[in-house]
Design an enzyme around this catalytic site. Sequence first.
Site, PDB file in Angstrom:
ATOM      1  N   GLU A 195       0.835  -1.210   0.000  1.00 41.95           N
ATOM      2  CA  GLU A 195       0.000   0.000   0.000  1.00 41.95           C
ATOM      3  C   GLU A 195       0.869   1.258   0.000  1.00 41.95           C
ATOM      4  O   GLU A 195       0.564   2.234  -0.682  1.00 41.95           O
ATOM      5  CB  GLU A 195      -0.930   0.029   1.225  1.00 41.95           C
ATOM      6  N   ARG A 218       0.685   3.720  -3.266  1.00 40.20           N
ATOM      7  CA  ARG A 218       0.036   5.021  -3.032  1.00 40.20           C
ATOM      8  C   ARG A 218       1.049   6.139  -2.808  1.00 40.20           C
ATOM      9  O   ARG A 218       0.976   7.188  -3.442  1.00 40.20           O
ATOM     10  CB  ARG A 218      -0.902   4.946  -1.825  1.00 40.20           C
ATOM     11  N   ASP A 248      -5.235  -9.965  -7.749  1.00 42.10           N
ATOM     12  CA  ASP A 248      -5.495  -9.067  -8.893  1.00 42.10           C
ATOM     13  C   ASP A 248      -4.279  -8.480  -9.609  1.00 42.10           C
ATOM     14  O   ASP A 248      -4.009  -8.774 -10.778  1.00 42.10           O
ATOM     15  CB  ASP A 248      -6.448  -7.934  -8.465  1.00 42.10           C
ATOM     16  N   GLU A 280     -12.184   0.238 -10.127  1.00 41.48           N
ATOM     17  CA  GLU A 280     -11.824  -0.709 -11.194  1.00 41.48           C
ATOM     18  C   GLU A 280     -12.748  -0.652 -12.420  1.00 41.48           C
ATOM     19  O   GLU A 280     -12.271  -0.763 -13.560  1.00 41.48           O
ATOM     20  CB  GLU A 280     -11.778  -2.145 -10.658  1.00 41.48           C
TER      21      GLU A 280
HETATM   22  C1  DMJ Z   1      -6.377   0.471  -4.918  1.00 40.53           C
HETATM   23  O1  DMJ Z   1      -5.596   0.729  -3.824  1.00 40.53           O
HETATM   24  C2  DMJ Z   1      -5.592  -0.194  -5.998  1.00 40.53           C
HETATM   25  O2  DMJ Z   1      -6.255  -0.074  -7.204  1.00 40.53           O
HETATM   26  C3  DMJ Z   1      -5.305  -1.643  -5.697  1.00 40.53           C
HETATM   27  O3  DMJ Z   1      -4.635  -2.284  -6.726  1.00 40.53           O
HETATM   28  C4  DMJ Z   1      -6.600  -2.367  -5.449  1.00 40.53           C
HETATM   29  N1  DMJ Z   1      -7.389  -1.724  -4.458  1.00 40.53           N
HETATM   30  C5  DMJ Z   1      -7.575  -0.304  -4.469  1.00 40.53           C
HETATM   31  C6  DMJ Z   1      -8.796   0.194  -5.159  1.00 40.53           C
HETATM   32  O4  DMJ Z   1      -9.893  -0.583  -5.118  1.00 40.53           O
END
Ligand code: DMJ
Length: 687
Positions: free
Chosen positions: A190, A194, A322, A474
Amino acid sequence: MNFTFPDRKPSFGIRHHSRAKEDSVWKALKTTSPFTNFSSSNSKDQLPLYKDKPINKKQQISERRKKMFFKAFILGIAFYCCYYIGWYLKTQVYNDSLDFELSWSEKQDLVKEAFRDSWKHYEQDAWGKDVYKPLSKTGKNMGQYPLGWIIVDSLDTMLIMGLDEEFKTAEAWVANELSYDFDYEVNVFETTIRMLGGLLSAHYLSGNDMFLDKAVDLGNRILGAFDSPSGIPYASVNLKTGKGVKNHVDNGASSTAEVSTLQLEFKYLSKLTGESLYWEKVENIMKILDKNHPKDGLVPIYVHPETGKYQGNLIRLGSRGDSYYEYLLKQYLQTENQEPIYNMMYQESNRGIKQHLLRKSKPNGLTFIGELERGIGGPLSNKMDHLVCFIGGSFALGATNGEDLLTARKSGSWDHLKEEDMMIAKEITHTCWKTYEGTATGLSPEIVVFNTNEDAKEDFYIKPLDRHNLQRPETVESLFILYRITKDPIYREWGWKIFESFVKHTKTPDGSYTSLDDVTTIPSKQRDNMESFWLAETLKYLYLLFDDSEDEKLPLNKVVFNTEAHPFPRFDPNPLFKTGWSREQASNQDDKIVNQDKIDESVGEKIKQDLEQQKLAKQEQAAAAAPKLENAPAAAEPAKPAIEQLKDIEKSDDQKAAEVGESDIKERLAKGENVNQIIEELIEKEA
Ligand code: DMJ
């Protein structure tokens, strides 16, 4: 008759004179008023002015009443107008049935306004804090000092939207207030996607080196997480000590998606600084993961930092799985297709997804992606996280390399597999849209479960615990990518409807935006939290989706968006960096390792490319005979028969490819045979 006006000169400095004095002054005024003495006056000089014409008391009262009535009437009209305008804006502008059509640039402005509103309230209520609660108008930090969770994640969106003032304030905060030098454990993934991603893209778009300095400092603090026995990073790291910290649950395993979604950020950091250490650390992870030889490119969602081995069997494209798939493709794109190894891995996974996870719902045949709880060979669970919805955009990006569809189709490397990927991209995105359209709020829940039983009445249902909406990006991300690639306006229209629903249901009474508890009921109960990806991703993608600027902003064939929607430029890694590993292949019988390093990669690649060219020529002929996909109904209609036909074509190609085995080529090269000779022979054989 003589009368004198009382002295009416203001007495400056005296604010309170006595009530008695005041009364006597007004009495004097009344009794000596020229109006009362008009009849007895015969002096010309004393004639009152017209406006002071005397009137009798009754007339006076009715005049006053008339005035009051008139004022009330005007006020009533004004009130009604305000009410009507309010009602009109609420029910017509933000309504499904628009009476008038806003232009896309006006719609884009409304997205910008939503960002500005969210930001304004964050500034007022929780400036600098990592967590923002718009309902209770409070905020808090995750550790003892702020990490810049919301501010850093939002920097590039402000630059893209041209919110200069807001950006300047945020930039000053980063320069003056943000320090990562404190004793606190952060999640490696994270913080990388971010914060590191946010700083790097802010540097890319603004050119301000201050952001790069902060990024380097943060990157160095995270690096300690990679010091595990296997090289697979621990889930967390202490910012002060740089010490990696094992996941406290899941037997200490890290998430697969988390360890494989650091590469774009650290490789870009290498590119910017010339420092290869970042590059090496993150590409080593890919090597270790690949050593597990995941069947058909599908990976379990946990991997252990002690052993580098996958843990458990659960395979999914939702949480923890994912972005493994997303970054396979994006690593290949980031370095301008100079690292074919990631394309190979991506293609493998892409086929694995199609083969094992793709299914159609009943009764309407929505294409969805399920989960393999017990791995390949086990039953498919029909559960799909909203997180999976990135895959529509990803398939389209993989097929076209970020070019628009017409250009991509004309390129020499276009084939039926790419056509199939485009079709799946459209179908999945259509399914994701349906999960919005199919709820009372017009917003998607966190998870849906699809029906595949013959007698199903609905395509999906939502479990009570999965009804919340976290402002996730998404689906709009895929809408943006598909719009850029296909130029089909349907993606904008869906995006607009989704935005309208966000405005209707997630806007707080105060005018900020927040998450929801339950998308299936109206009014939907609001949850007291605004996610940073609402600003970093959801609004950014919507803004770009509606963008009509002449110079396309952030063209998909020039940039890659990291998984948190932070754009980085694509770059040629040469001469400083190149792929430092090659894939190991398990033999059929004893899992013997054949080291590809021994074979000259560029030669092998040339052979593959030439063969591919030949194969393409044939596929084009076959594709010409297949139903014209470009004439197929837009994304809304899955073209089942076409996909089946394409699969048949693919099967026969696979058989042919098997005849021209890769291992034959390697063997012959190892024996020192002439490359061109081999190519010619193979081409002949193919023909
Ligand atoms: C975001 O922090 C990123 O896109 C991550 O890859 C998946 N989750 C969240 C958004 O849903």
